[in-house]
Design an enzyme around this catalytic site. Structure first.
Site, PDB file in Angstrom:
ATOM      1  N   LEU A  30       3.856  38.927  16.832  1.00  0.00           N
ATOM      2  CA  LEU A  30       4.485  38.191  17.608  1.00  0.00           C
ATOM      3  C   LEU A  30       3.784  37.244  15.965  1.00  0.00           C
ATOM      4  CD1 LEU A  30       4.620  36.431  20.687  1.00  0.00           C
ATOM      5  CD2 LEU A  30       6.797  37.518  19.064  1.00  0.00           C
ATOM      6  N   HIS A  31       4.890  36.679  14.933  1.00  0.00           N
ATOM      7  CA  HIS A  31       4.637  36.122  14.329  1.00  0.00           C
ATOM      8  C   HIS A  31       5.646  35.899  12.910  1.00  0.00           C
ATOM      9  CE1 HIS A  31       5.714  39.140  11.377  1.00  0.00           C
ATOM     10  NE2 HIS A  31       5.078  38.316  10.211  1.00  0.00           N
ATOM     11  N   ARG A  32       6.983  35.005  12.949  1.00  0.00           N
ATOM     12  CA  ARG A  32       7.811  34.965  12.778  1.00  0.00           C
ATOM     13  C   ARG A  32       7.237  33.264  13.111  1.00  0.00           C
ATOM     14  NH1 ARG A  32       9.380  37.411   8.981  1.00  0.00           N
ATOM     15  NH2 ARG A  32       9.338  39.187   9.403  1.00  0.00           N
TER      16      ARG A  32
END
Ligand code: UD1
Length: 373
Positions: free
Chosen positions: A202-204
């Site tokens: 997860l990084h957006r």
């Protein structure tokens, strides 16, 4: 004389530039490599150069982090004098990060031709900074290499001459095939053998910058973790926000790792029961590996992974994530097939095209004959 100045700046660029540099060397095209320094931690940058055998950059701009405006502007300011001194016939940019657009813009305004690898992908979501980088880079590129045929329709819709577009396949998948046998087994990365597990990335900004969205995601993941262990290499942006929002306890019970190297990630994905992600590249890598992928976004710029691959678009709604997860556990997930030209030879197609194209003058279209149909 340097013919092509290749640009890489952030983690997802490195696995794309590696096979391109190798193919240029193999076909005798003189190239140099410039690292903008958008990503700079050993785990986000150096380890990829080492694992993938990428030559040491000839130029390093050391821009570091900043707001989009600051980061883009710093790359532009520091890139211009390098471009001026190298005087290549063209620059080559990959992907859709801030460094991609910044360097393309400098080159285009100085009359240096721009080659864009992985052109034409569109999420049609202008809230994504990458979508803005994609659209603008493609508009000022002279030669556009695409990974899937849907990209051609996107480019034509935006007024780009199809004669400048070449369908060559996916250089990131070249890297995947080349390194699969060297992938680090998951048990070694985890320090324990899990019979079955899921991998999560997860990084957006759309998922991790808003506390309510991030809380919902982590809670859904916590529930999944009760029936299938979840392994999560933590991106620095995500780690920072989890700490800032006081969500650290929500990670309890998950297998949290620091950002992992390419060969570790490849092994983690290959051996996983399924992957949950908001990354673009991982949607493609899981398709190439035949591992089911649940994409925690509302859209994707890589529709072939849905149509032909193992990818399912789930979004960020916790109930939808739980339902999609249960479906994979019950029915096994999508089997998928390998898309056309994702065959390990995309970079060589690029190099052969460049052999004919580089000696031409600005304005020439692509000429190799592997035309996008
Ligand atoms: C960038 C790309 C994104 C890509 C992602 C992969 C843009 C617009 N975004 O997003 O497309 O999917 O990289 O990682 O170009 N940081 C570190 N060490 C580093 C780099 C960053 O700690 O080596 C931290 C910094 O606090 C920084 C934050 O991570 O502020 C975000 O980094 P940044 O490069 O701005 O964006 P990403 O979210 O990584």
């Amino acid at each position: 004389m340097t013919q092509v100045l290749c640009i890489a700046g952030a983690r997802p660029n490195f696995m794309k530039i590696a096979p391109v540099m190798a193919a240029l060397a193999e076909t005798g095209i003189a190239a140099q490599l410039l690292h903008t320094g958008q990503h700079y931690d050993a785990a986000m940058s150096d380890s990829f150069f080492a694992d993938l055998g990428i030559p040491r950059p000839d130029h390093h701009l050391e821009v570091g982090s900043g707001s989009h405006a600051v980061q883009t502007a710093e790359v532009m300011k520091r890139f211009e004098p390098v471009l001026e001194s190298v005087q290549p016939r063209a620059i080559l940019v990959v992907g859709d990060v801030n460094s991609t657009l910044a360097c393309a813009l400098v080159a285009a305004k100085r009359g240096v031709r721009v080659i864009h690898v992985e052109a034409g992908l569109r999420s049609y979501d202008r809230n994504m900074p990458e979508e803005i980088n994609r659209v603008l880079t493609d508009q000022i590129s002279d030669l556009l290499f695409i990974t899937e045929k849907s990209a051609l329709a996107n480019l034509v819709r935006e007024g780009i001459d199809p004669a400048r577009v070449e369908f060559v396949g996916n250089v990131m998948i070249d890297t995947l095939y080349r390194n699969l046998e060297h992938a680090v087994p998951a048990s070694r990365t985890l320090g324990t053998k899990l019979p079955q597990y899921a991998v999560l990335t997860l990084h957006r900004p759309s998922n991790v910058d808003d506390p309510a969205t991030l809380a919902g995601l982590l809670d859904a993941i916590g529930e999944i973790n009760r029936s299938l262990p979840v392994v999560m290499p933590l991106h620095p942006r995500t780690r920072g926000n989890i700490e800032k929002f006081g969500f650290t306890a929500r990670l309890d019970g998950l297998h949290i790792l620091p950002p992992v190297g390419y060969l570790e990630m490849l092994g983690l994905m290959r051996d996983a029961r399924l992957v949950l992600t908001d990354s673009g590249g991982i949607q493609e890598e899981t398709t190439a590996l035949g591992v089911p992928c649940l994409t925690l976004r509302e859209n994707t710029e890589r529709p072939i992974t849905l149509d032909e691959g193992t990818n399912t678009l789930v979004g960020a709604d916790p109930a939808a994530i739980r339902a999609a997860f249960n479906d994979v556990m019950t029915h096994g997930g999508k089997a998928g097939r390998i898309p056309e030209y994702w065959d390990g030879r995309a970079a060589m197609r690029i190099a052969y095209t460049l052999k004919g194209w580089l000696p031409q003058r600005k304005g020439a279209s692509a000429i190799s004959g592997i035309k996008a149909a």
